[in-house]
Every structure is written in structure tokens, then in C-alpha cells.
Design a protein around this motif. Structure first.
Motif, short mmCIF file in Angstrom:
data_model
loop_
_atom_site.label_atom_id
_atom_site.label_comp_id
_atom_site.label_asym_id
_atom_site.label_seq_id
_atom_site.Cartn_x
_atom_site.Cartn_y
_atom_site.Cartn_z
N LYS A 2 1.36 -0.87 -0.29
CA LYS A 2 0.18 -0.07 0.05
C LYS A 2 0.90 1.24 0.15
N VAL A 3 0.24 2.18 -0.72
CA VAL A 3 1.52 3.55 -0.49
C VAL A 3 0.48 4.77 -0.83
N SER A 4 0.81 5.92 0.35
CA SER A 4 0.27 6.53 0.70
C SER A 4 1.00 7.37 0.58
N LEU A 5 0.16 8.88 -0.23
CA LEU A 5 -0.20 9.91 -0.64
C LEU A 5 -0.22 10.92 0.74
N PRO A 25 -6.25 8.76 -10.95
CA PRO A 25 -5.73 7.80 -13.11
C PRO A 25 -4.80 7.13 -12.90
N ILE A 26 -3.94 8.18 -12.60
CA ILE A 26 -2.38 7.60 -12.66
C ILE A 26 -2.32 6.81 -11.29
N LEU A 27 -2.40 7.13 -9.87
CA LEU A 27 -2.78 5.98 -8.73
C LEU A 27 -3.33 4.63 -8.86
N GLU A 28 -4.35 5.04 -10.13
CA GLU A 28 -5.33 3.59 -10.24
C GLU A 28 -4.48 2.61 -11.01
N ALA A 29 -3.76 3.18 -12.30
CA ALA A 29 -2.95 2.51 -13.31
C ALA A 29 -1.79 1.89 -12.90
N THR A 30 -0.84 2.71 -11.05
CA THR A 30 -0.08 1.40 -10.61
C THR A 30 -0.65 0.21 -9.93
N GLY A 31 -1.84 0.47 -10.01
CA GLY A 31 -2.63 -1.54 -8.98
C GLY A 31 -1.75 -1.41 -8.27
N ASP A 33 -2.81 -1.02 -3.74
CA ASP A 33 -3.55 -0.57 -2.93
C ASP A 33 -3.17 0.98 -2.75
N TYR A 34 -4.22 2.57 -2.46
CA TYR A 34 -3.43 3.62 -2.21
C TYR A 34 -4.17 4.19 -0.97
N GLU A 35 -4.06 5.24 0.19
CA GLU A 35 -4.65 6.27 0.50
C GLU A 35 -4.00 7.66 0.13
N LEU A 36 -4.71 8.57 -0.30
CA LEU A 36 -4.57 10.38 -0.11
C LEU A 36 -4.96 10.80 1.71
N ILE A 37 -3.87 10.92 1.69
CA ILE A 37 -3.40 12.48 2.82
C ILE A 37 -3.78 13.62 2.90
N LEU A 38 -4.78 13.74 2.71
CA LEU A 38 -5.32 15.50 2.42
C LEU A 38 -5.35 16.44 3.81
N VAL A 39 -4.22 17.41 4.29
CA VAL A 39 -4.04 17.84 5.55
C VAL A 39 -4.38 19.63 4.69
N ASP A 40 -5.10 19.88 5.85
CA ASP A 40 -5.66 20.88 5.59
C ASP A 40 -4.96 21.87 6.54
N PRO A 99 3.02 14.37 -10.87
CA PRO A 99 2.48 13.57 -10.73
C PRO A 99 3.23 11.73 -11.73
N GLU A 100 2.99 12.36 -12.76
CA GLU A 100 3.29 11.93 -13.82
C GLU A 100 4.55 11.00 -13.29
N HIS A 101 5.62 11.23 -12.02
CA HIS A 101 7.14 10.84 -11.56
C HIS A 101 6.73 9.84 -10.85
N ILE A 102 5.09 9.43 -10.29
CA ILE A 102 4.63 8.74 -9.36
C ILE A 102 5.55 7.12 -9.68
N PRO A 103 4.56 6.59 -11.10
CA PRO A 103 5.73 5.08 -11.39
C PRO A 103 6.78 5.17 -11.13
N GLU A 104 7.55 6.25 -11.53
CA GLU A 104 8.77 6.36 -12.14
C GLU A 104 9.42 5.84 -10.35
N MET A 105 8.92 6.46 -9.40
CA MET A 105 9.57 6.82 -8.22
C MET A 105 8.76 5.32 -8.07
N LEU A 106 8.10 4.70 -7.99
CA LEU A 106 7.44 3.35 -6.92
C LEU A 106 8.02 1.96 -8.32
N ALA A 107 9.03 2.62 -9.05
CA ALA A 107 10.05 1.42 -9.98
C ALA A 107 10.74 1.37 -9.00
#
Ligand code: UDP
Ligand code: MG
Length: 319
Positions: A2-5, A25-31, A33-40, A99-107
Motif C-alpha cells: 500500500k502506498v500513502s500520498l 488515474p495515475i494511481l489507479e494505473a499503478t494497480g 492499493d493507496y490512500e490519500l492524506i490531505l492536510v488542510d 504526479p506523472e513521476h509517481i510510477p517511476e518513483m514506485l519502480a
């Protein structure tokens, strides 16, 4: 896996939907599991309402709301405290970290690297003065701390074990870029171009930048203290020259009687007091902040179940 953003937002009501639309869509494409933590970060506009809505629409979106503006560093800390993923990605909310760099980071992470950091290949559209400020700051930081952070960014992926070690760091005033370099671990970099902002402008005021710079440098190096000592030494050396001159005047009978001793004492005492006060003052200021042990941030609202509330309250009391 699982990856947290985790993403900080300060007065970004218009930006949030755009960011989420691009990101998902970028996160979905990595296949993965993810969570998005948005801090206000204590926004004064509708940022929190927008985040709450996003969380209601998608259970993978978690919202944290600060009781006031604590700054981006505190928002990063909150995200890292809350993240439950095997890896955590930190990025700005304005899509300046593409965010296009996320797949590269995960790899790279799956290859076995523990910290994957984005390096700015260009600094994007920036005013001359902010470019200059950045150069002066990174120059000073490098001299004082020995870490070269030019073109470094907060766009990073941290492995779970790095996050756990980060959370054991006790200092109140953090400097994420510097501390993540200090942590060590197996690191990889990738370069990215800073994209232009689509809505609004930079949320950093000169005051906040100056504060962060002073915290960063004094948190990483005691050299400014030695500089004060050095200054005091120059002052004392100067005093010595004037002292000799004053004595010569006295012996040759050019000085008003009694005045010589006054000048000598003034120079000596004044120089020593300034030197000592400067030294003690800097030490004191930092110890003062740390000793108070206040939390780095206060979460006044969040979008989770009660079981997770306890986890957050726990984190709140961490100094
Ligand atoms: N930000 C924040 N708190 C602040 C200032 C900024 O959470 O006090 C967030 C902001 O909403 C954005 C990110 O930090 O998502 C980067 O801020 P900004 O784009 O203003 O910085 P710059 O790109 O100019 O360095
Ligand atoms: Mg930005």
C-alpha cells in the motif's frame, strides 16, 4: 503493498479538485492499493469543505484539519504520522511536483531504494528575488551544515522504515529536506521540471521563508555560534589596539585624567557582554522551543472513524 500520498493544502479550494482529478488515474494505473492524506493547514477559505467532500466521495481520501496555520513542515509531519502505507510519497498540492513521476518513483522503490527524491532540473517560473533568496540560503546551508541541497525538493518517496525513523526524531522545528538527507538510507534521485501553478500563487511569505531558513541553519549547525565567538575575538583585538593608543596618549600627557581607565573598561566589558549574550541567546532560544515540548501541530477536525481518532490524538502529543 500500500502506498500513502500525503499532500499539504493551504488556501487551495480551487486547486484541490484539479489535483485529485489528475492524481487518481495515475494511481489507479499503478494497480497498487493507496490512500490519500490531505492536510488542510488551517486555511481561511473553503479548503476544508472541499477536502471533506472529497473524503465523503472516496473512502481512500483522508482529511486532516489543523486548528490554525502551522506551516508546511508541520503538515508534512502530520501526513507522515498518519500514513499507514508501506511507502509514503510527499508532494505539493499545486501539481508543481508532476504526479506523472509517481510510477517511476514506485519502480525505484521496488528495486530496493529507501528514499527516492525529486531533483529540480529547472526551478520553473520564479521571480529574480526568490531565485536569489534560494541561492543565498542553500549556499549558507551548505557552508554551515555540509549538506548540498541545491535543487532538492520535498517531492519524495520514503519507505516505511524511513518513516518510522523520521517519527523518532524529537525536534520541534523540523526541516524535512535537511533531516531526510541526515537520515541516510539507500537513496535514488530522479529529475523533474517544476510545472507552472494553475490556480493562485505561492503561499510562502517572506516571513515564513526567513523563519524556515533560520530554523534550518541553526538546527543543523553550531557554526553561527562560533561565528559570534569569532566576532568577539575581532572586537577584543580591536579593543587592544585602541587600548594601546589610549595608554600612549596617557603617557604622553594628551589624555584627560581618569578618562583612560573609563575607555578601557567600557571596551572590555562591552565587548565581553555582547559576546556572551549573543552566545547564550541563541542557545536559549532553541532550548526554549524544544523544552516547551509543544506539539508540532494540532488537528481540530478529521474525516475518520473513532478508532483512528485515538491514533491521531496520540500523535498530537508527540513533541
Ligand atoms: N502550504 C501549506 N502551508 C503553508 C504554505 C504552503 O500547507 O503555510 C502548501 C501549499 O498549499 C502547497 C505546498 O505547501 O500545496 C507548496 O506551497 P507553495 O506552492 O505555495 O510553495 P512554492 O511552490 O512556492 O515553493
Ligand atoms: Mg508551489
Amino acid at each position: 503493498m500500500k502506498v500513502s500520498l500525503t499532500i499539504p493544502f493551504y488556501n487551495e479550494e480551487q486547486q484541490i479538485p484539479i489535483t485529485l482529478r489528475t492524481l487518481k488515474p495515475i494511481l489507479e494505473a499503478t494497480g497498487m492499493d493507496y490512500e490519500l492524506i490531505l492536510v488542510d493547514d488551517g486555511s481561511s477559505d473553503k479548503t476544508w469543505e472541499v477536502i471533506r467532500q472529497a473524503s465523503a466521495d472516496d473512502s481512500r481520501v483522508i482529511g486532516l484539519h489543523f486548528s490554525r496555520n502551522f506551516g508546511k513542515e508541520a503538515a508534512i509531519c502530520a501526513g507522515l504520522d498518519r500514513a499507514s502505507g508501506d511507502a509514503v510519497i510527499l508532494m505539493d498540492g499545486d501539481l508543481q511536483h508532476p504526479p506523472e513521476h509517481i510510477p517511476e518513483m514506485l519502480a525505484k522503490w521496488q528495486e530496493g531504494f529507501d528514499i527516492i527524491e525529486g531533483v529540480k532540473s529547472t526551478r520553473g517560473k520564479e521571480s529574480f528575488s526568490s531565485r536569489l533568496n534560494a541561492q543565498v540560503f542553500y549556499g549558507l546551508f551548505r557552508v554551515f551544515s555540509g549538506y548540498d541541497l541545491r535543487n532538492a525538493s520535498d517531492f519524495k518517496l520514503l519507505d516505511r522504515k524511513v518513516v518510522d525513523h523520521w517519527r523518532s526524531l524529537g525536534e520541534h522545528d523540523t526541516f524535512f529536506r535537511g533531516l531526510s538527507a541526515w537520515l541516510g538510507f539507500k537513496r535514488a534521485t530522479f529529475s523533474f521540471e517544476v510545472a507552472a501553478r494553475q490556480t493562485g500563487g505561492s503561499k510562502w511569505s517572506i516571513y515564513h521563508l526567513a523563519k524556515l531558513s533560520i530554523n534550518a541553519i541553526t538546527g543543523f549547525s553550531a557554526m553561527p555560534l562560533q561565528f559570534v565567538t569569532f566576532l568577539g575575538m575581532i572586537l577584543l583585538a580591536g579593543s587592544l589596539i585602541i587600548a594601546i593608543q589610549t595608554l600612549v596618549n596617557w603617557f604622553s600627557g594628551h589624555a584627560a585624567s581618569g578618562f583612560t581607565t573609563v575607555i578601557l573598561l567600557q571596551l572590555l566589558i562591552g565587548g565581553s557582554i555582547m559576546l556572551s549574550l549573543g552566545l547564550i541567546g541563541i542557545y536559549l532560544a532553541r532550548i526554549f522551543t524544544e523544552v516547551k515540548g509543544r506539539p508540532r501541530y494540532i488537528i481540530s477536525d478529521h474525516t475518520e472513524s473513532s478508532a483512528q481518532t485515538e491514533l491521531i490524538d496520540d500523535n498530537d502529543t508527540r513533541a
